[in-house]
Design an enzyme around this catalytic site. Structure first.
Site, PDB file in Angstrom:
ATOM      1  N   THR A 128     -16.427   9.667   4.383  1.00 34.13           N
ATOM      2  CA  THR A 128     -15.461   8.568   4.351  1.00 34.13           C
ATOM      3  C   THR A 128     -15.733   7.552   5.454  1.00 34.13           C
ATOM      4  N   ASP A 129     -15.285   6.319   5.212  1.00 39.86           N
ATOM      5  CA  ASP A 129     -15.397   5.285   6.251  1.00 39.86           C
ATOM      6  C   ASP A 129     -14.474   5.571   7.445  1.00 39.86           C
ATOM      7  N   GLU A 130     -13.511   6.480   7.239  1.00 39.42           N
ATOM      8  CA  GLU A 130     -12.535   6.741   8.308  1.00 39.42           C
ATOM      9  C   GLU A 130     -13.163   7.393   9.537  1.00 39.42           C
ATOM     10  N   TYR A 155      -7.648  14.716   9.571  1.00 39.53           N
ATOM     11  CA  TYR A 155      -8.530  14.585   8.397  1.00 39.53           C
ATOM     12  C   TYR A 155      -9.838  13.893   8.772  1.00 39.53           C
ATOM     13  N   SER A 156      -9.739  12.696   9.363  1.00 44.45           N
ATOM     14  CA  SER A 156     -10.985  11.947   9.583  1.00 44.45           C
ATOM     15  C   SER A 156     -11.860  12.616  10.642  1.00 44.45           C
ATOM     16  N   LYS A 159     -13.815  15.277   8.869  1.00 49.24           N
ATOM     17  CA  LYS A 159     -14.926  14.701   8.106  1.00 49.24           C
ATOM     18  C   LYS A 159     -16.048  14.262   9.051  1.00 49.24           C
ATOM     19  N   LYS A 194      -1.328   9.943  -3.041  1.00 46.26           N
ATOM     20  CA  LYS A 194      -2.039   8.799  -2.479  1.00 46.26           C
ATOM     21  C   LYS A 194      -1.311   7.489  -2.806  1.00 46.26           C
ATOM     22  N   PHE A 195      -1.606   6.448  -2.034  1.00 49.84           N
ATOM     23  CA  PHE A 195      -0.816   5.210  -2.047  1.00 49.84           C
ATOM     24  C   PHE A 195      -0.608   4.599  -3.442  1.00 49.84           C
ATOM     25  N   LYS A 210       7.425   3.092  -1.532  1.00 49.20           N
ATOM     26  CA  LYS A 210       7.585   3.281  -0.089  1.00 49.20           C
ATOM     27  C   LYS A 210       6.379   2.702   0.650  1.00 49.20           C
ATOM     28  N   TYR A 212       4.591   2.014   4.401  1.00 55.14           N
ATOM     29  CA  TYR A 212       4.576   2.466   5.799  1.00 55.14           C
ATOM     30  C   TYR A 212       4.486   1.283   6.764  1.00 55.14           C
ATOM     31  N   ASN A 254      -1.782  -3.542   2.427  1.00 51.29           N
ATOM     32  CA  ASN A 254      -0.967  -2.662   1.580  1.00 51.29           C
ATOM     33  C   ASN A 254       0.157  -3.419   0.887  1.00 51.29           C
ATOM     34  N   ASP A 277       6.306   4.752   9.808  1.00 52.18           N
ATOM     35  CA  ASP A 277       4.854   4.587   9.813  1.00 52.18           C
ATOM     36  C   ASP A 277       4.160   5.935   9.990  1.00 52.18           C
ATOM     37  N   ARG A 278       2.925   6.012   9.526  1.00 54.67           N
ATOM     38  CA  ARG A 278       2.080   7.199   9.737  1.00 54.67           C
ATOM     39  C   ARG A 278       1.673   7.243  11.214  1.00 54.67           C
TER      40      ARG A 278
HETATM   41  P1  NAD Z   1      -9.020  15.419  -3.910  1.00 55.71           P
HETATM   42  O1  NAD Z   1      -8.073  15.971  -2.897  1.00 55.71           O
HETATM   43  O2  NAD Z   1      -8.504  14.694  -5.091  1.00 55.71           O
HETATM   44  O3  NAD Z   1      -9.925  16.618  -4.479  1.00 55.71           O
HETATM   45  C1  NAD Z   1     -10.460  17.617  -3.671  1.00 55.71           C
HETATM   46  C2  NAD Z   1     -10.973  18.759  -4.566  1.00 55.71           C
HETATM   47  O4  NAD Z   1     -11.583  19.747  -3.723  1.00 55.71           O
HETATM   48  C3  NAD Z   1      -9.872  19.466  -5.347  1.00 55.71           C
HETATM   49  O5  NAD Z   1     -10.283  19.685  -6.691  1.00 55.71           O
HETATM   50  C4  NAD Z   1      -9.699  20.793  -4.623  1.00 55.71           C
HETATM   51  O6  NAD Z   1      -9.269  21.846  -5.458  1.00 55.71           O
HETATM   52  C5  NAD Z   1     -11.101  21.035  -4.089  1.00 55.71           C
HETATM   53  N1  NAD Z   1     -11.132  21.898  -2.899  1.00 55.71           N
HETATM   54  C6  NAD Z   1     -10.363  21.764  -1.779  1.00 55.71           C
HETATM   55  N2  NAD Z   1     -10.659  22.759  -0.911  1.00 55.71           N
HETATM   56  C7  NAD Z   1     -11.639  23.511  -1.483  1.00 55.71           C
HETATM   57  C8  NAD Z   1     -12.367  24.655  -1.071  1.00 55.71           C
HETATM   58  N3  NAD Z   1     -12.149  25.228   0.115  1.00 55.71           N
HETATM   59  N4  NAD Z   1     -13.310  25.146  -1.911  1.00 55.71           N
HETATM   60  C9  NAD Z   1     -13.544  24.568  -3.105  1.00 55.71           C
HETATM   61  N5  NAD Z   1     -12.877  23.488  -3.555  1.00 55.71           N
HETATM   62  C10 NAD Z   1     -11.939  22.966  -2.758  1.00 55.71           C
HETATM   63  O7  NAD Z   1     -10.028  14.544  -3.078  1.00 55.71           O
HETATM   64  P2  NAD Z   1     -10.764  13.170  -3.455  1.00 55.71           P
HETATM   65  O8  NAD Z   1      -9.894  12.034  -3.120  1.00 55.71           O
HETATM   66  O9  NAD Z   1     -11.337  13.296  -4.819  1.00 55.71           O
HETATM   67  O10 NAD Z   1     -11.963  13.168  -2.390  1.00 55.71           O
HETATM   68  C11 NAD Z   1     -13.194  13.805  -2.680  1.00 55.71           C
HETATM   69  C12 NAD Z   1     -14.145  13.607  -1.514  1.00 55.71           C
HETATM   70  O11 NAD Z   1     -14.375  12.228  -1.296  1.00 55.71           O
HETATM   71  C13 NAD Z   1     -13.632  14.166  -0.185  1.00 55.71           C
HETATM   72  O12 NAD Z   1     -14.717  14.767   0.489  1.00 55.71           O
HETATM   73  C14 NAD Z   1     -13.127  12.942   0.560  1.00 55.71           C
HETATM   74  O13 NAD Z   1     -13.230  13.129   1.952  1.00 55.71           O
HETATM   75  C15 NAD Z   1     -14.119  11.905   0.066  1.00 55.71           C
HETATM   76  N6  NAD Z   1     -13.629  10.504   0.086  1.00 55.71           N
HETATM   77  C16 NAD Z   1     -12.452  10.189  -0.541  1.00 55.71           C
HETATM   78  C17 NAD Z   1     -12.034   8.862  -0.578  1.00 55.71           C
HETATM   79  C18 NAD Z   1     -10.761   8.462  -1.288  1.00 55.71           C
HETATM   80  O14 NAD Z   1     -10.418   7.293  -1.292  1.00 55.71           O
HETATM   81  N7  NAD Z   1     -10.027   9.380  -1.918  1.00 55.71           N
HETATM   82  C19 NAD Z   1     -12.805   7.877   0.045  1.00 55.71           C
HETATM   83  C20 NAD Z   1     -13.996   8.237   0.685  1.00 55.71           C
HETATM   84  C21 NAD Z   1     -14.397   9.563   0.688  1.00 55.71           C
HETATM   85  O1  TDX Z   2       3.495   5.994   0.338  1.00 57.75           O
HETATM   86  C1  TDX Z   2       2.597   5.456   1.008  1.00 57.75           C
HETATM   87  N1  TDX Z   2       2.855   4.247   1.605  1.00 57.75           N
HETATM   88  C2  TDX Z   2       1.916   3.587   2.355  1.00 57.75           C
HETATM   89  O2  TDX Z   2       2.202   2.495   2.875  1.00 57.75           O
HETATM   90  C3  TDX Z   2       1.290   6.044   1.184  1.00 57.75           C
HETATM   91  C4  TDX Z   2       0.979   7.391   0.550  1.00 57.75           C
HETATM   92  C5  TDX Z   2       0.351   5.358   1.917  1.00 57.75           C
HETATM   93  N2  TDX Z   2       0.651   4.163   2.509  1.00 57.75           N
HETATM   94  C6  TDX Z   2      -0.406   3.432   3.228  1.00 57.75           C
HETATM   95  C7  TDX Z   2      -1.194   4.231   4.237  1.00 57.75           C
HETATM   96  C8  TDX Z   2      -2.562   3.569   4.179  1.00 57.75           C
HETATM   97  O3  TDX Z   2      -2.579   2.427   5.019  1.00 57.75           O
HETATM   98  O4  TDX Z   2      -1.365   3.037   2.228  1.00 57.75           O
HETATM   99  C9  TDX Z   2      -2.706   3.104   2.729  1.00 57.75           C
HETATM  100  C10 TDX Z   2      -3.521   4.055   1.859  1.00 57.75           C
HETATM  101  O5  TDX Z   2      -3.020   5.362   2.076  1.00 57.75           O
HETATM  102  P1  TDX Z   2      -3.693   6.655   1.390  1.00 57.75           P
HETATM  103  O6  TDX Z   2      -3.738   6.485  -0.084  1.00 57.75           O
HETATM  104  O7  TDX Z   2      -3.031   7.863   1.956  1.00 57.75           O
HETATM  105  O8  TDX Z   2      -5.221   6.532   1.867  1.00 57.75           O
HETATM  106  P2  TDX Z   2      -5.930   6.531   3.327  1.00 57.75           P
HETATM  107  O9  TDX Z   2      -5.095   7.224   4.332  1.00 57.75           O
HETATM  108  O10 TDX Z   2      -6.371   5.124   3.591  1.00 57.75           O
HETATM  109  O11 TDX Z   2      -7.206   7.470   3.011  1.00 57.75           O
HETATM  110  C11 TDX Z   2      -7.907   7.377   1.751  1.00 57.75           C
HETATM  111  O12 TDX Z   2      -9.105   6.663   1.891  1.00 57.75           O
HETATM  112  C12 TDX Z   2     -10.125   7.262   2.641  1.00 57.75           C
HETATM  113  C13 TDX Z   2      -8.188   8.763   1.197  1.00 57.75           C
HETATM  114  O13 TDX Z   2      -6.973   9.495   1.054  1.00 57.75           O
HETATM  115  C14 TDX Z   2      -9.160   9.512   2.054  1.00 57.75           C
HETATM  116  O14 TDX Z   2      -9.501  10.766   1.467  1.00 57.75           O
HETATM  117  C15 TDX Z   2     -10.402   8.685   2.195  1.00 57.75           C
HETATM  118  O15 TDX Z   2     -11.296   9.305   3.081  1.00 57.75           O
END
Ligand code: NAD
Ligand code: TDX
Length: 339
Positions: A128-130, A155-156, A159, A194-195, A210, A212, A254, A277-278
């Site tokens: 992730t970029d985080e 989390y970050s 990662k 997620k958001f 909602k 933040y 957001n 806020d978070r």
């Molecule tokens: P997600 O939470 O939707 O899915 C995660 C999956 O991993 C689930 O199916 C879960 O059952 C499985 N899992 C969790 N723990 C496990 C374990 N110990 N063994 C086997 N499986 C397991 O996540 P996502 O949003 O699809 O993210 C996927 C990947 O992409 C992550 O590595 C995340 O860091 C990365 N990523 C996500 C975003 C984003 O915007 N969501 C952005 C950049 C990178």
């Molecule tokens: O209810 C909400 N209200 C709100 O304002 C939620 C759930 C989030 N937010 C804000 C927080 C963030 O600024 O929205 C933005 C996005 O939040 P998330 O969806 O939780 O994403 P973020 O924390 O940015 O992280 C996501 O992008 C990078 C993914 O969850 C990560 O897995 C990925 O690495």
């Protein structure tokens, strides 16, 4: 550029989650000679329905944990590559309970790297970029592959730790690895914690969205299908040991994203609640994907965010059975946190 790596059989960890399942479908649809084995523990974020429709002769599901070294010994030898998506992925959860993040993201990545090392299996780490921390709102700078690591949340930082392990396994053991650090994904099958899906499903349930803090935090949105195509390009054409940033110039704050959702779903622009806020909330993420575009020729397909958002709203509207059962528990957890 090196010759193209042509895997015939890949393990996709976390393939029952949001991005992993979209990647599994993308590979089946676009790479006809490749067999996909999904390894997934089916945590609260994993859903087998995400994999429905994949053809039996080209797809295998293994229910298991990436921390299980014995299981990895069984399945890794017959694969050419591991594409590692499995993670605990939600920042807010990592703040309330960091332990599973360390286990899965750090220990799990370690176990996968060891299995890859034993078998000489190519390894792609989805990150992730985080890991780079955040940028100021008024800073023209974007993250590049040379940005320093400054993760903010449990989390970050987990990662970031896993990225470091991957780099060490490359340098010390010569394991063939690539890493991608992608910005915020959106699209179908994203968990409703997620958001974007949280706000869409709130409106569908008659709950006020909602927001933040002051709502000005910026995220750099990319459609998950573009993430999939980029991961494939990096896996097959990327140079071993290299990191590639994935982003599609989708910076938005957001409140603008929320107002776009409200508008599309027939609500007034102030039909939402400001909530707590978070803690440690990152201000802005922004990706410079020049290296990926110049070196590997990748381009995003989904450059119109409004269109992608319309499709995403339609998907949640049409697939209520996919998310409905989880909604009450997700909102109860947020409510207990004042969010
Ligand atoms: P997600 O939470 O939707 O899915 C995660 C999956 O991993 C689930 O199916 C879960 O059952 C499985 N899992 C969790 N723990 C496990 C374990 N110990 N063994 C086997 N499986 C397991 O996540 P996502 O949003 O699809 O993210 C996927 C990947 O992409 C992550 O590595 C995340 O860091 C990365 N990523 C996500 C975003 C984003 O915007 N969501 C952005 C950049 C990178
Ligand atoms: O209810 C909400 N209200 C709100 O304002 C939620 C759930 C989030 N937010 C804000 C927080 C963030 O600024 O929205 C933005 C996005 O939040 P998330 O969806 O939780 O994403 P973020 O924390 O940015 O992280 C996501 O992008 C990078 C993914 O969850 C990560 O897995 C990925 O690495």
């Amino acid at each position: 550029m090196e010759n193209r790596f042509e895997p015939k059989s890949i393990i996709v960890t976390g393939g029952a989650g949001f991005i992993g399942s979209n990647f599994a479908h993308w590979v089946i649809d676009n790479q006809p000679d490749v067999h996909v084995t999904v390894l997934d523990a089916l945590t609260y974020a994993g859903n087998l329905d995400n994999l429905s429709g994949l053809p039996e002769d080209r797809f295998t599901f293994v229910h298991g944990n990436i921390c299980d070294a014995d299981l990895l010994d069984e399945i890794v030898p017959s694969s050419d590559a591991i594409v590692h998506f499995a993670a605990e992925s939600h920042n807010d959860n990592s703040i309330s309970d960091p332990a599973p993040f360390i286990r899965t993201n750090v220990e799990g990545t370690f176990q996968l790297l060891e299995a890859a090392r034993k078998n000489g299996t190519r390894f792609h780490h989805v990150s992730t970029d985080e890991v780079y921390g955040d940028l100021a709102l008024d800073d023209p700078v974007k993250f590049t592959e040379d940005s320093p690591y400054f993760p903010s949340s449990p989390y970050s930082s987990s990662k970031a730790a896993s990225d470091m392990l991957v780099r060490a396994w490359n340098r010390t053991y010569g394991l063939d690895v690539t890493i991608s650090n992608c910005s915020n994904n959106y699209g179908p099958r994203q968990h409703i914690e997620k958001f974007i899906p949280r706000q869409i499903t709130n409106i569908l349930c008659g709950i006020r969205p909602k927001l933040y803090g002051d709502g000005k935090n910026v995220r750099d949105w990319i459609h998950t299908e573009d993430h999939s195509s980029a991961v494939w390009e990096i896996l097959t054409k990327g140079r071993s040991g290299e990191t590639y940033l994935i982003g599609a110039d989708g910076e938005k704050n957001n409140i603008d994203v929320l107002r776009a959702i409200l508008d599309r779903m027939g609500k007034q622009s102030d039909d939402f609640d400001w909530v707590r806020d978070r803690p440690g909330h990152d201000r802005r993420y922004a990706i410079d994907s020049t290296k990926l575009q110049r070196e590997l020729g990748w381009r995003p397909k989904h450059t119109d965010f409004s269109e992608g958002l319309d499709d995403t709203i339609a998907w949640y509207t049409d697939n209520e059975s996919w998310w409905k059962d989880a909604k009450d528990a997700v909102e109860a957890k947020y409510a207990a946190q004042g969010q």
